[in-house]
Design a protein around this motif. Structure first.
Motif, PDB file in Angstrom:
ATOM      1  N   VAL A  89       7.266   8.848 -54.636  1.00 43.98           N
ATOM      2  CA  VAL A  89       8.323   8.405 -53.726  1.00 43.98           C
ATOM      3  C   VAL A  89       9.380   7.674 -54.536  1.00 43.98           C
ATOM      4  CG1 VAL A  89       8.843   6.894 -51.779  1.00 43.98           C
ATOM      5  CG2 VAL A  89       6.668   8.114 -51.854  1.00 43.98           C
ATOM      6  N   GLU A  90      10.634   7.951 -54.242  1.00 39.49           N
ATOM      7  CA  GLU A  90      11.718   7.183 -54.848  1.00 39.49           C
ATOM      8  C   GLU A  90      11.987   5.987 -53.937  1.00 39.49           C
ATOM      9  OE1 GLU A  90      16.360   7.653 -56.202  1.00 39.49           O
ATOM     10  OE2 GLU A  90      15.191   9.449 -55.807  1.00 39.49           O
ATOM     11  N   GLU A  91      11.652   4.796 -54.417  1.00 38.05           N
ATOM     12  CA  GLU A  91      11.817   3.594 -53.596  1.00 38.05           C
ATOM     13  C   GLU A  91      13.226   3.030 -53.719  1.00 38.05           C
ATOM     14  OE1 GLU A  91       8.119   0.979 -53.332  1.00 38.05           O
ATOM     15  OE2 GLU A  91       8.015   1.837 -55.351  1.00 38.05           O
ATOM     16  N   SER A  92      13.654   2.337 -52.683  1.00 36.59           N
ATOM     17  CA  SER A  92      14.960   1.694 -52.679  1.00 36.59           C
ATOM     18  C   SER A  92      14.798   0.240 -52.269  1.00 36.59           C
ATOM     19  CB  SER A  92      15.887   2.399 -51.684  1.00 36.59           C
ATOM     20  OG  SER A  92      17.065   1.642 -51.522  1.00 36.59           O
ATOM     21  N   GLY A  93      15.441  -0.653 -52.992  1.00 39.30           N
ATOM     22  CA  GLY A  93      15.435  -2.056 -52.617  1.00 39.30           C
ATOM     23  C   GLY A  93      16.482  -2.378 -51.576  1.00 39.30           C
ATOM     24  N   TRP A  94      17.297  -1.376 -51.206  1.00 38.78           N
ATOM     25  CA  TRP A  94      18.413  -1.627 -50.292  1.00 38.78           C
ATOM     26  C   TRP A  94      18.306  -0.894 -48.966  1.00 38.78           C
ATOM     27  CZ3 TRP A  94      21.006  -5.594 -51.877  1.00 38.78           C
ATOM     28  CH2 TRP A  94      21.074  -5.866 -53.231  1.00 38.78           C
ATOM     29  N   SER A  96      15.836   1.609 -46.030  1.00 40.95           N
ATOM     30  CA  SER A  96      14.546   1.771 -45.367  1.00 40.95           C
ATOM     31  C   SER A  96      13.534   2.400 -46.325  1.00 40.95           C
ATOM     32  CB  SER A  96      14.724   2.682 -44.147  1.00 40.95           C
ATOM     33  OG  SER A  96      13.513   3.259 -43.760  1.00 40.95           O
ATOM     34  N   ASP A  97      12.266   2.099 -46.117  1.00 35.62           N
ATOM     35  CA  ASP A  97      11.219   2.703 -46.940  1.00 35.62           C
ATOM     36  C   ASP A  97      11.200   4.221 -46.797  1.00 35.62           C
ATOM     37  OD1 ASP A  97      10.366   0.237 -47.866  1.00 35.62           O
ATOM     38  OD2 ASP A  97       8.883   0.013 -46.285  1.00 35.62           O
ATOM     39  N   PHE A  98      11.749   4.737 -45.731  1.00 37.45           N
ATOM     40  CA  PHE A  98      11.700   6.166 -45.450  1.00 37.45           C
ATOM     41  C   PHE A  98      13.023   6.885 -45.721  1.00 37.45           C
ATOM     42  CE2 PHE A  98       8.636   4.071 -42.621  1.00 37.45           C
ATOM     43  CZ  PHE A  98       7.477   4.640 -43.135  1.00 37.45           C
ATOM     44  N   TRP A  99      13.925   6.248 -46.451  1.00 36.34           N
ATOM     45  CA  TRP A  99      15.259   6.821 -46.654  1.00 36.34           C
ATOM     46  C   TRP A  99      15.206   8.191 -47.330  1.00 36.34           C
ATOM     47  CZ3 TRP A  99      17.842   7.941 -51.249  1.00 36.34           C
ATOM     48  CH2 TRP A  99      17.177   7.572 -52.416  1.00 36.34           C
ATOM     49  N   SER A 100      14.188   8.468 -48.149  1.00 37.85           N
ATOM     50  CA  SER A 100      14.107   9.773 -48.832  1.00 37.85           C
ATOM     51  C   SER A 100      12.827  10.511 -48.468  1.00 37.85           C
ATOM     52  CB  SER A 100      14.181   9.579 -50.348  1.00 37.85           C
ATOM     53  OG  SER A 100      13.033   8.886 -50.800  1.00 37.85           O
ATOM     54  N   LEU A 101      12.383  10.358 -47.258  1.00 41.85           N
ATOM     55  CA  LEU A 101      11.129  10.971 -46.806  1.00 41.85           C
ATOM     56  C   LEU A 101      11.073  12.468 -47.108  1.00 41.85           C
ATOM     57  CD1 LEU A 101       8.449  10.539 -45.309  1.00 41.85           C
ATOM     58  CD2 LEU A 101       9.672  10.979 -43.179  1.00 41.85           C
ATOM     59  N   GLN A 102      12.188  13.145 -46.972  1.00 39.64           N
ATOM     60  CA  GLN A 102      12.216  14.592 -47.203  1.00 39.64           C
ATOM     61  C   GLN A 102      11.893  14.950 -48.654  1.00 39.64           C
ATOM     62  OE1 GLN A 102      14.911  12.711 -46.639  1.00 39.64           O
ATOM     63  NE2 GLN A 102      16.390  13.160 -48.240  1.00 39.64           N
ATOM     64  N   ASP A 103      11.963  14.012 -49.578  1.00 37.87           N
ATOM     65  CA  ASP A 103      11.704  14.277 -50.997  1.00 37.87           C
ATOM     66  C   ASP A 103      10.319  13.814 -51.460  1.00 37.87           C
ATOM     67  OD1 ASP A 103      14.298  15.329 -51.302  1.00 37.87           O
ATOM     68  OD2 ASP A 103      15.106  13.321 -51.560  1.00 37.87           O
ATOM     69  N   TRP A 104       9.524  13.242 -50.602  1.00 40.17           N
ATOM     70  CA  TRP A 104       8.192  12.785 -50.985  1.00 40.17           C
ATOM     71  C   TRP A 104       7.305  13.981 -51.299  1.00 40.17           C
ATOM     72  CZ3 TRP A 104       6.106   8.283 -47.478  1.00 40.17           C
ATOM     73  CH2 TRP A 104       7.027   7.246 -47.436  1.00 40.17           C
ATOM     74  N   TYR A 105       6.432  13.798 -52.241  1.00 41.94           N
ATOM     75  CA  TYR A 105       5.430  14.836 -52.540  1.00 41.94           C
ATOM     76  C   TYR A 105       4.195  14.189 -53.149  1.00 41.94           C
ATOM     77  CZ  TYR A 105       6.980  14.505 -57.418  1.00 41.94           C
ATOM     78  OH  TYR A 105       7.294  14.055 -58.666  1.00 41.94           O
ATOM     79  N   ARG A 106       3.094  14.925 -53.119  1.00 40.44           N
ATOM     80  CA  ARG A 106       1.823  14.421 -53.657  1.00 40.44           C
ATOM     81  C   ARG A 106       1.438  15.252 -54.874  1.00 40.44           C
ATOM     82  NH1 ARG A 106      -1.664  10.976 -51.571  1.00 40.44           N
ATOM     83  NH2 ARG A 106      -0.798  11.178 -49.499  1.00 40.44           N
ATOM     84  N   GLU A 107       1.108  14.571 -55.968  1.00 41.45           N
ATOM     85  CA  GLU A 107       0.645  15.269 -57.158  1.00 41.45           C
ATOM     86  C   GLU A 107      -0.830  15.610 -56.995  1.00 41.45           C
ATOM     87  OE1 GLU A 107       1.482  12.761 -60.517  1.00 41.45           O
ATOM     88  OE2 GLU A 107       3.421  13.726 -60.827  1.00 41.45           O
ATOM     89  N   ALA A 108      -1.203  16.729 -57.544  1.00 38.95           N
ATOM     90  CA  ALA A 108      -2.607  17.163 -57.449  1.00 38.95           C
ATOM     91  C   ALA A 108      -3.486  16.355 -58.379  1.00 38.95           C
ATOM     92  CB  ALA A 108      -2.717  18.642 -57.763  1.00 38.95           C
TER      93      ALA A 108
END
Length: 108
Positions: A89-94, A96-108
């Motif tokens: 997840v790309e986190e942002s200090g500015w 919402s925690d979900f601002w880039s939800l569409q880009d989240w992924y899980r590594e195997a």
């Protein structure tokens, strides 16, 4: 700041935006800080076409605002956030925690 270019945001510290009776207190410069140097740098940034030089001018404006204690940059994020070691997840200090939800992924 709601737009990618800082010009409109930084306009709030210019002398012609000072909130006063003459403009019915509608100026964006609510702090009523006035700096001829800031105004000069802002005007230069308005017409600068080189993006690197323009960015340097906005950095200079920001430095003037902070060095003159026009605003005191304080950030308070009173919440806890946790992530899995495999969730990327790309986190942002500015934002919402979900601002880039569409880009989240899980590594195997």
């Amino acid at each position: 700041m709601t737009q990618p270019d800082p010009e409109i945001f930084m306009n709030q510290f210019t002398s012609w935006e000072i909130a006063a009776k003459a403009n019915k207190w509608q100026g964006r410069n609510a702090t009523r800080w006035k700096s001829d140097e800031y105004d000069k740098v802002y005007r230069a940034a308005e017409s600068e076409m080189d993006p690197v030089k323009r960015a340097a001018l906005f950095i200079k404006m920001n430095d003037l605002v902070i060095q003159n204690v026009v605003v005191i940059p304080v950030v308070q994020r009173p919440r806890v956030t946790a992530l899995s070691n495999t969730l990327k997840v790309e986190e942002s200090g500015w934002d919402s925690d979900f601002w880039s939800l569409q880009d989240w992924y899980r590594e195997a």
